[in-house]
Each structure stands twice: as structure tokens, then as C-alpha cells.
Write an enzyme that holds these catalytic residues in place. Structure first.
Site, PDB file in Angstrom:
ATOM      1  N   ARG A 431       0.696  -1.338   0.068  1.00  0.00           N
ATOM      2  CA  ARG A 431       0.093  -0.060   0.044  1.00  0.00           C
ATOM      3  C   ARG A 431       0.801   1.386  -0.164  1.00  0.00           C
ATOM      4  O   ARG A 431       1.908   1.071   0.563  1.00  0.00           O
ATOM      5  CB  ARG A 431      -0.818  -0.238   1.419  1.00  0.00           C
ATOM      6  CG  ARG A 431      -1.821  -1.184   1.348  1.00  0.00           C
ATOM      7  CD  ARG A 431      -2.291  -1.249   2.855  1.00  0.00           C
ATOM      8  NE  ARG A 431      -3.377  -2.388   2.950  1.00  0.00           N
ATOM      9  CZ  ARG A 431      -2.830  -3.588   3.041  1.00  0.00           C
ATOM     10  NH1 ARG A 431      -1.431  -3.900   3.420  1.00  0.00           N
ATOM     11  NH2 ARG A 431      -3.781  -4.640   3.684  1.00  0.00           N
ATOM     12  N   ARG A 539     -21.853 -15.789  -5.100  1.00  0.00           N
ATOM     13  CA  ARG A 539     -22.245 -14.674  -5.800  1.00  0.00           C
ATOM     14  C   ARG A 539     -21.421 -13.408  -5.627  1.00  0.00           C
ATOM     15  O   ARG A 539     -21.185 -12.525  -6.369  1.00  0.00           O
ATOM     16  CB  ARG A 539     -23.703 -14.310  -5.496  1.00  0.00           C
ATOM     17  CG  ARG A 539     -23.972 -13.649  -4.340  1.00  0.00           C
ATOM     18  CD  ARG A 539     -25.335 -13.400  -4.042  1.00  0.00           C
ATOM     19  NE  ARG A 539     -26.046 -12.741  -5.108  1.00  0.00           N
ATOM     20  CZ  ARG A 539     -27.219 -12.465  -5.319  1.00  0.00           C
ATOM     21  NH1 ARG A 539     -27.851 -13.048  -4.144  1.00  0.00           N
ATOM     22  NH2 ARG A 539     -27.789 -11.995  -6.345  1.00  0.00           N
ATOM     23  N   ASP A 555     -31.082 -11.779  -9.027  1.00  0.00           N
ATOM     24  CA  ASP A 555     -31.731 -13.224  -8.848  1.00  0.00           C
ATOM     25  C   ASP A 555     -32.424 -13.427 -10.052  1.00  0.00           C
ATOM     26  O   ASP A 555     -33.026 -12.540 -10.642  1.00  0.00           O
ATOM     27  CB  ASP A 555     -32.399 -13.424  -7.419  1.00  0.00           C
ATOM     28  CG  ASP A 555     -31.880 -13.457  -6.281  1.00  0.00           C
ATOM     29  OD1 ASP A 555     -30.489 -13.507  -6.351  1.00  0.00           O
ATOM     30  OD2 ASP A 555     -32.253 -13.284  -5.235  1.00  0.00           O
ATOM     31  N   GLU A 556     -32.523 -14.897 -10.308  1.00  0.00           N
ATOM     32  CA  GLU A 556     -33.230 -15.022 -11.666  1.00  0.00           C
ATOM     33  C   GLU A 556     -34.628 -14.574 -11.477  1.00  0.00           C
ATOM     34  O   GLU A 556     -35.357 -14.395 -12.554  1.00  0.00           O
ATOM     35  CB  GLU A 556     -32.908 -16.701 -11.906  1.00  0.00           C
ATOM     36  CG  GLU A 556     -33.686 -17.404 -10.884  1.00  0.00           C
ATOM     37  CD  GLU A 556     -33.599 -18.971 -11.188  1.00  0.00           C
ATOM     38  OE1 GLU A 556     -33.316 -19.293 -12.341  1.00  0.00           O
ATOM     39  OE2 GLU A 556     -34.061 -19.811 -10.347  1.00  0.00           O
ATOM     40  N   GLU A 643     -26.115 -13.537   3.112  1.00  0.00           N
ATOM     41  CA  GLU A 643     -25.216 -12.914   2.556  1.00  0.00           C
ATOM     42  C   GLU A 643     -25.609 -11.582   1.953  1.00  0.00           C
ATOM     43  O   GLU A 643     -24.506 -10.745   1.677  1.00  0.00           O
ATOM     44  CB  GLU A 643     -24.661 -14.065   1.090  1.00  0.00           C
ATOM     45  CG  GLU A 643     -25.603 -13.765   0.149  1.00  0.00           C
ATOM     46  CD  GLU A 643     -26.995 -14.534   0.225  1.00  0.00           C
ATOM     47  OE1 GLU A 643     -28.054 -14.420  -0.823  1.00  0.00           O
ATOM     48  OE2 GLU A 643     -27.355 -14.995   1.096  1.00  0.00           O
ATOM     49  N   ASP A 644     -26.762 -11.397   1.842  1.00  0.00           N
ATOM     50  CA  ASP A 644     -27.157 -10.042   1.443  1.00  0.00           C
ATOM     51  C   ASP A 644     -26.977  -9.255   2.667  1.00  0.00           C
ATOM     52  O   ASP A 644     -26.260  -7.903   2.438  1.00  0.00           O
ATOM     53  CB  ASP A 644     -28.767 -10.272   1.418  1.00  0.00           C
ATOM     54  CG  ASP A 644     -29.113 -10.242  -0.151  1.00  0.00           C
ATOM     55  OD1 ASP A 644     -28.320  -9.522  -0.937  1.00  0.00           O
ATOM     56  OD2 ASP A 644     -30.333 -10.527  -0.326  1.00  0.00           O
TER      57      ASP A 644
END
Length: 762
Positions: A431, A539, A555-556, A643-644
Site C-alpha cells: 500500500r 455470488r 436473482d433469476e 449473504e445479502d
């Protein structure tokens, strides 16, 4: 002849004058001046007219070195050499880089023995290491080793002093003379000299030490850490007292100090002189000698008055109401009030000559502190008065950033130490100081992702650039091929029609193979299928195929129009560091249950935007996978929609900002259909209908199956949220009452004048 005598006389006279003016100082050193030699003192400045200069100290005091018990420079050097026998150690000479080649930078902590004493602070340090993403329980994989023996307090008079450390560490088969070892220390030496003696040979080990002398510090090898108390929080920590990007009101005091005064011994000189700058108005400097068992035996003429004045002011009130805080050395160079001043946005004025400041290898302290000299104490008031108000504000804001980024918890102190060492292993991928000294800081700017500022979502303004003008649509598919659903076909067609779409990636998260390429709809942009691993966290994996800055996560079964996608992307380009999307959720504190709640009910606040339909920067994929420990990702894989929540919590922890909700069509509903023929544990936990917050059933038992399932799902989401808060140590989510619509959205004007007219169609 007379003329010759005249020239000889003039030559002799000129030579005598030259000798007097240019050699007189050396003549005074000859033996006939030896009578005054015994009376000669140190070369201290003598003022021509002392009546014009106010005297603050006795001349005899100025000519002496102070307390005769203080160690001389030679004694200090001898003590240092006895501790640092490998004083010339550098990473290139005392560190085995080959241990880090196979498994990367992994850290191993020695197993703890049952009867081995362990202080609370050292227990926190070991826990922080084991909570880090670099921890490994296997010593064969380790690049760095940390002792389980408590080495924090090496004062022989302390009850926490551990005896026979040399014997113990020599018995460790992994010790190897200290090579690739890191030793933590807060207190070294003891009364009266407080040298840096640790009481054991550190060998070739690196030292992470508080109160580090610059003459003992081995640059590029050792690390200076701050002195922190046993009450310092393990994780999270309290926030700074100055709100982000806010301007504090003008403080009552310019410069303050309140603390102990040492009557004798090391550290007494500076604190004994602090009363000289006290004016009782905008400069308050209070000391007390009322500490220790024998203070009355040693008290001087000022003690009684100082003790009375000391009780008139509250320390916390002074911190809150002062612009600058004096941070003098104590018995050792470091002081607790250094971190206290940082948290309070009180600019530290450091009076500790020879102190290697904490993490100075990475942190630019010239932007957050005033470094003074103990010998020039009387110049401090005039010096701080000359600092421009704009620079004072910059100082204050930088103290808050540094406190929050590196010092507010033991976790951050330890993780900063580890990250600095990791940067040394690969200097070409380390860094820059800009990343360390600019929000969100070095811990959250991963050099493994990039070392170019333009690749991160935080620095577009400083870098003078903008995010890319295209996005990648990333669709998670969970339906098996035999029931290839129409919603995903419509979604692909709507997204591919966007003028900003660069490519479409489908994450296939079912064990059954995906449909053949002929069954996928024809699109004007590339469409590729990625085989997932059957985990919810898949995802957010940093797939190489994602080349654009922006990611549209879907999402589908999400239903969006091309206009919605276009408008949301335009909004995201103005806020590339945030999550911008459609379905929103919020959190709240439940006082009865005493835990955090999660709800999908429509309210006037939001704090979560579901990644079922949301834009965010691709860097968050790397941060999610590489920054978070494996335990949190496993938590996200085990609980519904966790996970959301984890992604929203992560982004909020980085930016300290809420997500942004954009306009969606009135009939838009997020649905999670039944998953067919996928094995248990696959991505896509079955659920029915639209999610609702748990509520008592109001229908006959035969009709509430979906409600019970929804309640179970929300129970898991609340459990997920509370476990994340426990790990972070605080609630990172930030609430917002903002929603962004197009300027003419639903205004009574011609449709031809609106840029996104389709947003208003049912």
C-alpha cells in the site's frame, strides 16, 4: 632605514591583530588558562542582559542534567545493546521469506499452557490474531509465529511479570533463534531508569512495542504500537467524538493538560515545567503530585497548590472543550492520553523526544499531530496559536479517521501490525502512504486487488477520474434445466437491452448442468455461464470474468425493466462507493428482546438494499472474499439471505454511509420461488411468495404454511444480523430516508419531456 623599520612594525602589528581575532579562542585553551578550566561549564547559552529575560528556572538547574539518578547516554546505549543483540536486523537478514512462498502470509500462535499466566490485554491480542484472515492452526503453513507467553509487561516489579522467559522460549522447537517471530510489548524496564530491558533475549524476532526509542527502533523490521489500557475494547470500539465531515464549534480552551507530575526520576523534567504555560484562561495545564505511596515525603512547595487547582477541572470536560491536548512523556515515552486525545478530536501536541510514533512507517503524523520538543516547551502556546483554522480542522478530522481506522480496538491495532509486516514481504504490491492516510484506510484497501487508486471505488474524486461507463450483469440462477423459467429469459432480455450493459454472467448454482447454449436467448452482448460451488457466498466471489467497475447483481426471478436498469446505473455512477438498488430492508433495536431486529415492512427508513437487484463496485467482491474471515462466509452460507445482510454490513462498515434506493415500478415484487430438484444445501433456500416480517397468524392453520416459512426465514436473518454485530463489535448499518427518482418522475408534464417515461407505466 626608517621606512624599513616602519614596514616591519606595521607587519608585526597586523599579524598580532589577525592572531587575536582568529586564534584567540584557541589561545584561551592553553595551559595558562587552566586555572579557569575547572570552573568551566557546559556550553549553555548565556544571555547578555538577564534582566530583560524572565527566569523560569535556576541557572544551576539549567547547567545540570537534572536528576542524578537518570541514565547517561552511555548507560542507555549499553542497556540497549544488551537487549538488542541483533540491532542490525532487517527483513533481508533476519527473516526467512521462503516460509511465506507456499501458503502466503499465515500467522500461527503457540498453544497456551494450562498454568501459564495471561493478562487480559495479551489475551485480547492473541484473540485478535486468531480472528484475523491470516490465522492458521497449522505451524507448517505459518510464515509468522507469535508466542503464547505474555510479554506485554516486562517491569520486574509488576505482578504480571513472567519469569524465566529465556528458558521457556529456548525449549520451543519453532523458536529458531527468534527468526520469523513477532513479540508484543507494552511496558519495558523498571524503576528508576525504565530502560528498554525486556528481561530475555529476543534474538532475531521482530518487536511490536509501545514507547519505542528511535535509537533502539530497527527501521523496516520493528513496529511501534500505541500504549493501550486493559479496558481497550477487543473489537469495534467507541466512535470518535467528531462526526464525519462535520465542523466542530469553536472550543473553549486552546491547549490543555491534566495529569500526574513526577517529582524525581525519569520523565519528571517535562511535567515539572508544564505549570509555566498555564494561564487559567485558554491554556489550562494542571498537574498533581498526589500519587504513589510516598508522595508526601518528596512533595515540593508547589504540590499543595497544584493539588487544589487539579480538582477544579474535570478531565473529560477538558478533552471535549479543547482544540489541542498536550501529550507529554511519562515514565516511558508513550502515554494513554495519546489515544484519548485522538478519540476526542483534540489535536495531540507531543512532548516526548525520541519517541518512534505508532505505525509511523505507514501513518503520516504530520497531518494529525503537532510534534514539539521538550526543551522548547515555552514556545508551544505561540506555535499552536499560529496554526490556521483550516489546518486545525484538517488535523481534527484526520484524528478521527486514524482513531477509527487503526486505534479504536485491539483488533485494529493488531491487524494493522500484521498488514504492515505483510506489505514488507512484497514491496512492489504494498500500500502507498496515500492509501494508509486516506479513508477508508490501509486495512480496507487491499493491495492484492490493485495498487492503482483508480481501481478502487473511494478515490475517483482525488484521482480525477470516473468509474467505467459499462456494467456487468451477474445473475444467480438456481432453477434446474428441466424447468428453465420464463422470468430469467425476460430479465436477460431487459438487461441486455440497456445501453450500458457490457456483458451478462450467469452463476449456475444447481448441481444439474445448465441448459445448452441454444436455449439461452440471443443477446447483443456476450452471455457466459459460470459454474458455482453450491454456496450462497459464491455470488460475491471475485471472478476474473468481471471486467467492469460496476456489477449489477440479480436473482433469476427479479423483475426489472430496461429503464429501471439504466436509471439505477446512472445513479450508481454518482455514488460508486455505495450499494444502489431496488428492494430495501431496514433494521431496528428491539428493547424488549435486547437485540437487533430485521424487517421488510415499508417504513420511512431503510438501511439495507438487497443484492437481488442492486449495483455495487466489483472491489466489494474481493473485500468480501479476502478481507472477511472464513467463519463469516460460512455463517452467510448457513443462514437464509445472510449473504445479502453481510454484504450490506461490510459496505456500511467501509463507507460509514447508507445504501441508496432508486425508483421501482409499483407492481415490482421480489419473489423467491420454490426450488425444484436441487439437493438440500444448494443455493436458493425454498421460500414462498413475498417476504414479510414475522407476525401472528390470522388465517386457519391450513393456510399459514407460507407465513410460518417466512417467519423462520426472518428468524434466521435476525440471527445473522446479530451475529454480524457481535463480530464487528458495533452496528455498522446506517439508516437513510432517501430515495432517488428521475427529476420529472410523475410530474404533470408531457411524457415526451421525461427521460425515463417507462418507469411510470404499470
Amino acid at each position: 632605514m626608517q621606512t624599513r623599520k616602519k614596514y616591519i612594525f606595521l607587519t608585526f602589528f597586523a599579524s598580532w591583530l589577525l592572531l587575536f581575532f582568529f586564534g584567540g579562542d584557541k589561545l584561551r585553551r592553553f595551559s595558562f588558562f587552566s586555572g579557569r578550566k575547572g570552573e568551566a561549564r557546559r556550553n549553555w547559552p548565556h544571555w547578555t542582559d538577564r534582566s530583560l529575560l524572565k527566569s523560569f528556572a535556576d541557572p544551576e538547574e539549567l547547567q545540570s542534567d537534572g536528576d542524578p539518578s537518570l541514565p547517561s547516554p552511555r548507560e542507555r546505549r549499553a542497556a540497549r545493546l544488551s537487549v538488542y543483540k541483533n540491532s542490525r536486523c532487517r527483513m533481508e537478514t533476519c527473516f526467512d521469506f521462503s516460509r511465506c512462498e507456499k501458503h502466503g502470509f499465515k500467522v500461527f500462535t503457540y498453544p497456551r499452557e494450562r498454568d501459564q499466566p495471561l493478562s487480559e490485554s495479551y489475551g485480547k491480542i492473541l484473540a485478535s490474531v486468531e480472528r484475523s484472515r491470516y490465522y492458521t492452526p497449522n505451524p507448517e503453513e505459518a510464515c509468522l509465529f507469535i508466542l503464547s507467553i505474555d510479554t506485554l509487561d516486562r517491569d520486574h516489579l509488576s505482578s504480571q511479570y513472567v519469569h524465566n522467559v529465556d528458558e521457556k522460549i529456548r525449549g520451543f522447537p519453532l523458536w529458531n533463534g527468534g527468526r520469523n517471530h513477532l513479540i508484543f510489548n507494552l511496558y519495558s524496564g523498571t524503576w528508576p531508569n525504565y530502560t528498554e530491558d525486556l528481561g530475555f533475549d529476543i534474538g532475531q524476532a521482530m518487536l511490536a512495542k509501545a514507547s519505542f526509542y528511535t535509537e533502539s527502533f530497527r527501521p523496516g523490521f520493528d513496529i511501534s504500537i500505541p500504549l493501550f489500557s486493559k479496558d481497550h475494547p477487543q473489537r469495534g470500539g467507541e466512535k470518535g467524538w467528531l462526526y464525519q465531515d462535520s465542523i466542530p464549534p469553536k472550543k473553549k480552551y486552546l491547549l490543555v493538560f491534566k495529569g500526574k507530575r513526577y517529582l524525581t526520576g525519569i520523565g519528571s523534567g517535562t511535567r515539572n515545567a508544564l505549570h509555566h504555560i498555564h494561564n487559567g484562561q485558554d491554556i489550562v495545564s494542571l498537574t498533581t503530585c498526589k500519587h504513589g505511596k510516598d508522595w508526601q515525603k518528596h512533595k515540593d512547595t508547589r504540590c499543595d497548590k497544584d493539588n487544589v487547582d487539579y480538582e477544579k477541572f474535570d478531565y473529560q470536560e477538558l478533552l471535549h472543550n479543547s482544540t489541542f491536548c498536550i501529550v507529554p512523556r511519562g515514565r516511558r515515552l508513550g502515554s494513554f492520553r495519546f489515544l484519548e486525545a485522538l478519540q476526542a478530536a483534540c489535536v495531540p501536541v507531543l512532548l516526548s523526544d525520541g519517541w518512534e510514533l505508532p505505525f509511523a512507517e505507514a501513518i503520516d503524523w504530520g497531518k494529525a499531530a503537532v510534534v514539539g520538543s521538550e526543551r522548547l516547551l515555552l514556545q508551544i502556546p505561540s506555535a499552536v496559536r499560529c496554526i490556521h483554522p483550516e489546518r486545525v480542522l484538517a488535523f481534527q478530522q484526520q484524528t478521527q479517521f486514524l482513531w477509527d481506522a487503526y486505534f479504536s480496538s485491539v483488533d485494529k491495532i493488531v491487524h494493522t501490525t500484521l498488514e504492515i509486516i505483510k506489505d514488507r514481504l512484497l514491496p512492489h504490491r504494498s500500500r502507498s502512504r496515500f492509501l494508509w492516510n486516506t479513508p477508508p484506510g490501509g486495512l480496507l484497501a487491499l493491495p492484492d486487488f490493485s495498487t492503482h487508486l483508480g481501481d478502487f471505488p473511494f478515490y475517483y474524486l482525488q484521482h480525477g477520474s470516473s468509474p467505467s461507463e459499462k456494467f456487468t450483469a451477474f445473475i444467480r440462477a438456481i432453477s434446474p434445466a428441466s424447468s428453465f423459467s420464463q422470468p430469467i429469459l425476460r430479465l436477460i432480455q431487459a438487461v441486455s437491452a440497456s445501453q450500458y450493459c457490457a456483458q451478462i454472467l450467469v452463476l449456475w448454482s444447481c448441481e444439474k448442468p445448465p441448459p445448452p447454449s441454444g436455449k439461452w436467448p440471443q443477446t447483443t452482448v456476450p452471455l457466459n455461464v459460470i459454474q458455482g460451488r453450491g454456496k450462497l457466498s459464491d455470488r460475491f466471489f471475485p471472478y476474473v470474468a468481471i471486467q467492469t467497475d460496476a456489477v449489477l447483481s440479480l436473482d433469476e426471478h427479479t423483475s426489472l425493466s430496461t429503464s429501471e436498469v439504466d436509471f439505477a446505473f446512472v445513479v450508481w455512477r454518482s455514488f460508486p462507493e455505495r450499494i444502489v438498488g431496488f428492494p430495501a430492508r431496514s433494521h431496528f433495536w428491539d428493547p424488549e428482546q435486547r437485540h437487533w431486529g430485521y424487517t421488510s415492512r415499508w417504513t420511512n427508513e431503510l438501511s439495507i438494499v438487497l443484492t437481488a437487484a442492486a449495483f455495487y463496485h466489483r472491489y466489494y467482491h474481493s473485500l468480501f472474499t479476502e478481507y472477511l474471515p472464513a467463519g463469516l462466509r460460512e455463517l452467510a452460507d448457513g443462514l437464509a439471505a445472510c449473504e445479502d445482510i453481510l454484504m450490506n454490513v461490510l459496505v456500511a462498515a467501509v463507507t460509514k454511509l447508507p445504501p441508496i434506493k432508486v425508483t421501482q415500478r409499483k407492481q415490482h415484487k421480489e419473489t423467491v420461488p420454490q426450488q425444484v430438484e436441487c439437493k438440500d444445501g444448494d443455493v436458493g433456500t425454498p421460500s414462498t411468495g413475498r417476504e414479510q416480517s414475522p407476525s401472528p397468524p390470522r388465517s386457519p392453520p391450513a393456510q399459514v404454511k407460507g407465513t410460518v416459512a417466512g417467519g423462520r426465514r426472518f428468524s434466521q436473518q435476525q440471527d445473522c444480523l446479530n451475529q454480524l454485530v457481535d463480530w464487528f463489535g458495533y452496528m455498522p448499518l446506517v439508516s437513510s430516508q432517501l430515495r432517488l427518482d428521475p427529476v420529472l418522475f410523475k410530474d404533470q408534464v408531457s411524457v415526451l419531456r421525461k427521460k425515463y417515461p417507462r418507469l411510470e407505466k404499470p
